[in-house]
Design a protein around this motif. Sequence first.
Motif, PDB file in Angstrom:
ATOM      1  N   GLY A   1       8.468   9.112  -5.886  1.00  0.00           N
ATOM      2  CA  GLY A   1       9.346  10.089  -5.243  1.00  0.00           C
ATOM      3  C   GLY A   1      10.816   9.702  -5.366  1.00  0.00           C
ATOM      4  O   GLY A   1      11.674  10.558  -5.624  1.00  0.00           O
ATOM      5  N   GLU A   2      11.110   8.411  -5.185  1.00  0.00           N
ATOM      6  CA  GLU A   2      12.508   7.973  -5.281  1.00  0.00           C
ATOM      7  C   GLU A   2      13.045   8.144  -6.696  1.00  0.00           C
ATOM      8  O   GLU A   2      14.207   8.537  -6.902  1.00  0.00           O
ATOM      9  CB  GLU A   2      12.617   6.502  -4.859  1.00  0.00           C
ATOM     10  N   GLU A   3      12.196   7.867  -7.709  1.00  0.00           N
ATOM     11  CA  GLU A   3      12.637   8.045  -9.088  1.00  0.00           C
ATOM     12  C   GLU A   3      12.957   9.505  -9.373  1.00  0.00           C
ATOM     13  O   GLU A   3      13.936   9.823 -10.068  1.00  0.00           O
ATOM     14  CB  GLU A   3      11.551   7.551 -10.057  1.00  0.00           C
TER      15      GLU A   3
ATOM     16  N   ALA B   1       0.839  -1.192   0.000  1.00  0.00           N
ATOM     17  CA  ALA B   1       0.000   0.000   0.000  1.00  0.00           C
ATOM     18  C   ALA B   1       0.881   1.252   0.000  1.00  0.00           C
ATOM     19  O   ALA B   1       1.803   1.374   0.819  1.00  0.00           O
ATOM     20  CB  ALA B   1      -0.929   0.004   1.222  1.00  0.00           C
ATOM     21  N   GLY B   2       0.668   2.169  -0.912  1.00  0.00           N
ATOM     22  CA  GLY B   2       1.438   3.405  -0.992  1.00  0.00           C
ATOM     23  C   GLY B   2       2.770   3.256  -1.698  1.00  0.00           C
ATOM     24  O   GLY B   2       3.517   4.234  -1.834  1.00  0.00           O
ATOM     25  N   GLU B   3       3.071   2.023  -2.158  1.00  0.00           N
ATOM     26  CA  GLU B   3       4.380   1.795  -2.775  1.00  0.00           C
ATOM     27  C   GLU B   3       4.544   2.607  -4.059  1.00  0.00           C
ATOM     28  O   GLU B   3       5.644   3.092  -4.361  1.00  0.00           O
ATOM     29  CB  GLU B   3       4.558   0.306  -3.085  1.00  0.00           C
ATOM     30  N   ASP B   4       3.496   2.778  -4.827  1.00  0.00           N
ATOM     31  CA  ASP B   4       3.607   3.515  -6.082  1.00  0.00           C
ATOM     32  C   ASP B   4       3.993   4.974  -5.837  1.00  0.00           C
ATOM     33  O   ASP B   4       4.815   5.551  -6.561  1.00  0.00           O
ATOM     34  CB  ASP B   4       2.299   3.435  -6.874  1.00  0.00           C
ATOM     35  N   ASP B   5       3.475   5.578  -4.767  1.00  0.00           N
ATOM     36  CA  ASP B   5       3.838   6.962  -4.450  1.00  0.00           C
ATOM     37  C   ASP B   5       5.294   7.049  -3.989  1.00  0.00           C
ATOM     38  O   ASP B   5       6.034   7.980  -4.355  1.00  0.00           O
ATOM     39  CB  ASP B   5       2.919   7.513  -3.361  1.00  0.00           C
ATOM     40  N   GLU B   6       5.718   6.071  -3.168  1.00  0.00           N
ATOM     41  CA  GLU B   6       7.096   6.075  -2.680  1.00  0.00           C
ATOM     42  C   GLU B   6       8.079   5.923  -3.848  1.00  0.00           C
ATOM     43  O   GLU B   6       9.104   6.621  -3.912  1.00  0.00           O
ATOM     44  CB  GLU B   6       7.296   4.942  -1.673  1.00  0.00           C
ATOM     45  N   LEU B   7       7.786   5.029  -4.773  1.00  0.00           N
ATOM     46  CA  LEU B   7       8.679   4.810  -5.905  1.00  0.00           C
ATOM     47  C   LEU B   7       8.725   6.031  -6.824  1.00  0.00           C
ATOM     48  O   LEU B   7       9.784   6.355  -7.399  1.00  0.00           O
ATOM     49  CB  LEU B   7       8.220   3.576  -6.699  1.00  0.00           C
TER      50      LEU B   7
ATOM     51  N   ALA C   1      21.973   2.168 -11.430  1.00  0.00           N
ATOM     52  CA  ALA C   1      21.436   0.816 -11.261  1.00  0.00           C
ATOM     53  C   ALA C   1      20.146   0.860 -10.442  1.00  0.00           C
ATOM     54  O   ALA C   1      19.138   0.203 -10.769  1.00  0.00           O
ATOM     55  CB  ALA C   1      22.463  -0.085 -10.582  1.00  0.00           C
ATOM     56  N   ARG C   2      20.176   1.644  -9.352  1.00  0.00           N
ATOM     57  CA  ARG C   2      18.973   1.754  -8.523  1.00  0.00           C
ATOM     58  C   ARG C   2      17.851   2.448  -9.292  1.00  0.00           C
ATOM     59  O   ARG C   2      16.680   2.067  -9.183  1.00  0.00           O
ATOM     60  CB  ARG C   2      19.303   2.534  -7.245  1.00  0.00           C
ATOM     61  N   LEU C   3      18.204   3.462 -10.084  1.00  0.00           N
ATOM     62  CA  LEU C   3      17.204   4.172 -10.858  1.00  0.00           C
ATOM     63  C   LEU C   3      16.516   3.217 -11.839  1.00  0.00           C
ATOM     64  O   LEU C   3      15.288   3.236 -11.989  1.00  0.00           O
ATOM     65  CB  LEU C   3      17.855   5.329 -11.623  1.00  0.00           C
ATOM     66  N   ALA C   4      17.295   2.364 -12.489  1.00  0.00           N
ATOM     67  CA  ALA C   4      16.711   1.407 -13.432  1.00  0.00           C
ATOM     68  C   ALA C   4      15.783   0.435 -12.717  1.00  0.00           C
ATOM     69  O   ALA C   4      14.712   0.059 -13.223  1.00  0.00           O
ATOM     70  CB  ALA C   4      17.813   0.655 -14.162  1.00  0.00           C
ATOM     71  N   SER C   5      16.215   0.006 -11.506  1.00  0.00           N
ATOM     72  CA  SER C   5      15.392  -0.930 -10.732  1.00  0.00           C
ATOM     73  C   SER C   5      14.058  -0.297 -10.329  1.00  0.00           C
ATOM     74  O   SER C   5      13.003  -0.925 -10.415  1.00  0.00           O
ATOM     75  CB  SER C   5      16.163  -1.365  -9.479  1.00  0.00           C
TER      76      SER C   5
END
Length: 569
Positions: A218-220, A210-216, A308-312
């Motif tokens: 922001g990280e992207e 839950a909320g993972e799409d918003d967190e990702l 690498a993290r950005l691609a993931s």
Amino acid sequence: MRPRVEEVRIQGLGVIDEAVLELSPGFNVVTGETGAGKTMVVTGLGLLFGGRADPSRVRPGADRASVEGTLVIEPGGRVAQQVEDIGGAAEDGELIISRTVSAEGRSRAWLGGRTVPVGTLTYLADDLVAVHGQMDQQRLLQPARQRAALDRYAGNDLVKPLRAYSQAYKRHKQVAAQLEELTTRARERAQEADMLRFGLEEVEKVNPKAGEDDELRGEEERLSHADALRSAATTAHTALLGDPMEAAGSPHDVISLLGEARAAVEAVRDFDTQLAGVADRLAEAGYLISDVATDLAAYAESIEADPARLASVQERRSVLSSLIRKYAEDSAGVLAWAQQAAARLSELEGDDERIDELTREFDELTARLTELATELTNVRQAAAERFGEAVTEELTALAMPHARVVVQLTQAEEFGPEGRDEVELRMAAHPAAPPLPLNKGASGGELSRVMLAIEVVFAGADPVPTFVFDEVDAGVGGKAAVEIGRRLARLARTAQVIVVTHLPQVAAFADQHLVVEKASDGSVVRSGVVTLNHEGRVRELSRMLAGLEDSELGRAHAEELLGLAAADR
């Protein structure tokens, strides 16, 4: 308060040019010479309550025929609520109904000031009026009405078993519908289960939070702009604390400038308390700027480009977006869909067990319904026998001594909302004749008398506010005519009764006597409908008896009839 028709205005209908009828709440009779337009009164009332529009009834030379009725109803009652539901209005307990028929056959209707389909008048009239004319024996010829009337005649004996049957019938239909869905839609349900399994496997494989799409998201954003973010933090840190590589003695950073300002104010703070407060605030600002500078340094240190993290992250977002497009608006919605889908799949996979349970319940309910339907039939059969005997007795007094009315109950193949009984009123015209449906077993005049007998027996059990009879006395006279008048008067104790008659024995029992007078040119004008006082009634009854209004013998007989009717009340 019982609804009733208070006034009827008729224009351009048959021989009637214009007529106004003011009606009493009890027994009203309409009399007049042959051709004066008495039957048009019944025709007008029929139109008022949704009857068939016949353009041939429009008066020659007139563009249209119109009928307007004023009804007295209970404010806030059932009829008033029905009128309000369609957007009409009844003011001060008075409801206006209008109907027009053009010479070309077009028909329009108004109810409570609003244009309505003619069918609306028919629906409303179903509980307001029963019209028994030579050509339109309507209400009790309807099978559903016959069963409902018999049920009310049966009274309290039927209430409890009918309530139990209705409850069992409702559940029986629900179970039958569920079984129908489970057994006839097996293929569709199997396909639905396969789709749900596929979706649940997809969700389980991705395992969203839950909320993972918003967190990702922001990280992207952070990873995509790492260099810009680090540069901005470093520049801001330098502006606040200065560049350590810069030569001393050139303080251009915020902390140095704040320090100079504070030192200048501190030197003189003892001379003014107001300035001392400013010095304290400058000190607080210095501490706050130092903290912000520290946070900026830490943030700049933490930011670094990580392709690498950005691609993931981007790959994970793509997988989540695919799920969201299929099942919900966000990752939390996907999880909610998965929960609902799992519950639905469990329901679908339990179909066989559910079918067995429902089949057992269906069989039990069928047995229960059969038992209750038999009980209803027994109660109705007993009531039907009492009713048939009562109507037959009434017919004997109405000059139909050999006629016999029976209520025939037949069993339908399927259960219905009211049981399995199909109720039909039948009449045998003489002992050797088989009982036939009412509209086949009696002539027009006889049918009116049969209907009168039925209404008298049903009065109180199947109440309708207004009854209209046309030529109910056709083919009778003498004592039988007196009995017809007596029974109409009895019916008028619980309802408004309007009767078109040619018999003085019937007219004598009326509470209100209206006479339709024919003008010299064969038409009827507005003044041609007159409400008679006692003297007028004597003259009219004398005319009906002897053909002469001023016949001494006729007047004496008329007085005798009025006295008989008055004594009978």
